[in-house]
Motif scaffolding. Structure first.
Motif, PDB file in Angstrom:
ATOM      1  N   ALA A  59      36.591  -5.040 -54.429  1.00 52.37           N
ATOM      2  CA  ALA A  59      36.099  -4.574 -53.175  1.00 52.37           C
ATOM      3  C   ALA A  59      36.028  -2.893 -52.765  1.00 52.37           C
ATOM      4  N   LEU A  60      37.232  -2.675 -53.261  1.00 50.52           N
ATOM      5  CA  LEU A  60      37.482  -1.108 -52.904  1.00 50.52           C
ATOM      6  C   LEU A  60      36.884  -0.161 -53.982  1.00 50.52           C
ATOM      7  N   LYS A  61      36.923  -0.770 -55.212  1.00 50.91           N
ATOM      8  CA  LYS A  61      36.119   0.063 -56.325  1.00 50.91           C
ATOM      9  C   LYS A  61      34.415   0.014 -55.814  1.00 50.91           C
ATOM     10  N   THR A  62      34.113  -0.952 -55.475  1.00 51.62           N
ATOM     11  CA  THR A  62      32.442  -1.140 -54.903  1.00 51.62           C
ATOM     12  C   THR A  62      32.448  -0.182 -53.687  1.00 51.62           C
ATOM     13  N   ALA A  63      33.031  -0.385 -52.867  1.00 53.69           N
ATOM     14  CA  ALA A  63      33.170   0.475 -51.759  1.00 53.69           C
ATOM     15  C   ALA A  63      33.006   2.055 -52.146  1.00 53.69           C
ATOM     16  N   ASN A  64      34.261   2.435 -52.925  1.00 49.71           N
ATOM     17  CA  ASN A  64      34.108   3.805 -53.529  1.00 49.71           C
ATOM     18  C   ASN A  64      32.968   4.028 -54.121  1.00 49.71           C
ATOM     19  N   ALA A  65      32.379   3.163 -54.942  1.00 48.04           N
ATOM     20  CA  ALA A  65      30.974   3.567 -55.617  1.00 48.04           C
ATOM     21  C   ALA A  65      29.989   3.594 -54.713  1.00 48.04           C
ATOM     22  N   MET A  66      29.791   2.746 -53.479  1.00 49.54           N
ATOM     23  CA  MET A  66      28.958   2.901 -52.669  1.00 49.54           C
ATOM     24  C   MET A  66      28.795   4.035 -51.707  1.00 49.54           C
ATOM     25  N   LYS A  75      28.089   4.119 -61.664  1.00 43.77           N
ATOM     26  CA  LYS A  75      28.049   2.805 -60.861  1.00 43.77           C
ATOM     27  C   LYS A  75      27.307   2.706 -59.420  1.00 43.77           C
ATOM     28  N   THR A  76      27.062   3.794 -58.822  1.00 45.28           N
ATOM     29  CA  THR A  76      26.462   3.705 -57.620  1.00 45.28           C
ATOM     30  C   THR A  76      25.111   3.993 -57.783  1.00 45.28           C
ATOM     31  N   LYS A  77      24.623   4.667 -58.919  1.00 46.06           N
ATOM     32  CA  LYS A  77      23.278   4.702 -59.161  1.00 46.06           C
ATOM     33  C   LYS A  77      22.804   3.371 -59.620  1.00 46.06           C
TER      34      LYS A  77
END
Length: 96
Positions: A59-66, A75-77
């Protein structure tokens, strides 16, 4: 040669010793079972904690990516492109 009564007495002593050893081993076995049960409970708690921690990391990695972190630009793109495709599919379904 030992008499019959002394042989019986010797056998009785050996039987008593075996009975005592049996009782001691049963007690030790029960203690070890109890300890094993506690260790299994601890293990279950640790496994659950690990799962929660791994989920939090994702979840933290995803939030960081977002948020557009430099480490996660690709990953964000990809995530943004996936969201846009999903929106396009929804629009196509509404338009149809």
């Amino acid at each position: 040669m030992p008499t019959l009564s002394s042989q019986i007495a010797t056998i009785e002593l050996k039987i008593k010793a075996l009975i005592e050893e049996n009782v001691r081993l049963k007690t030790q076995n029960e203690q070890q079972k109890a300890e094993m049960s506690l260790l299994e409970d601890d293990n279950k708690e640790l496994v659950e904690t690990l799962k929660v921690s791994e989920e939090r990391i994702v979840a933290l990695k995803t939030a960081n990516a977002m948020l557009g972190s430099d480490d996660y630009k690709t990953k964000t793109k990809l995530k943004i492109n996936a969201l846009i495709r999903e929106l396009d599919q929804c629009i196509d379904q509404i338009a149809s």
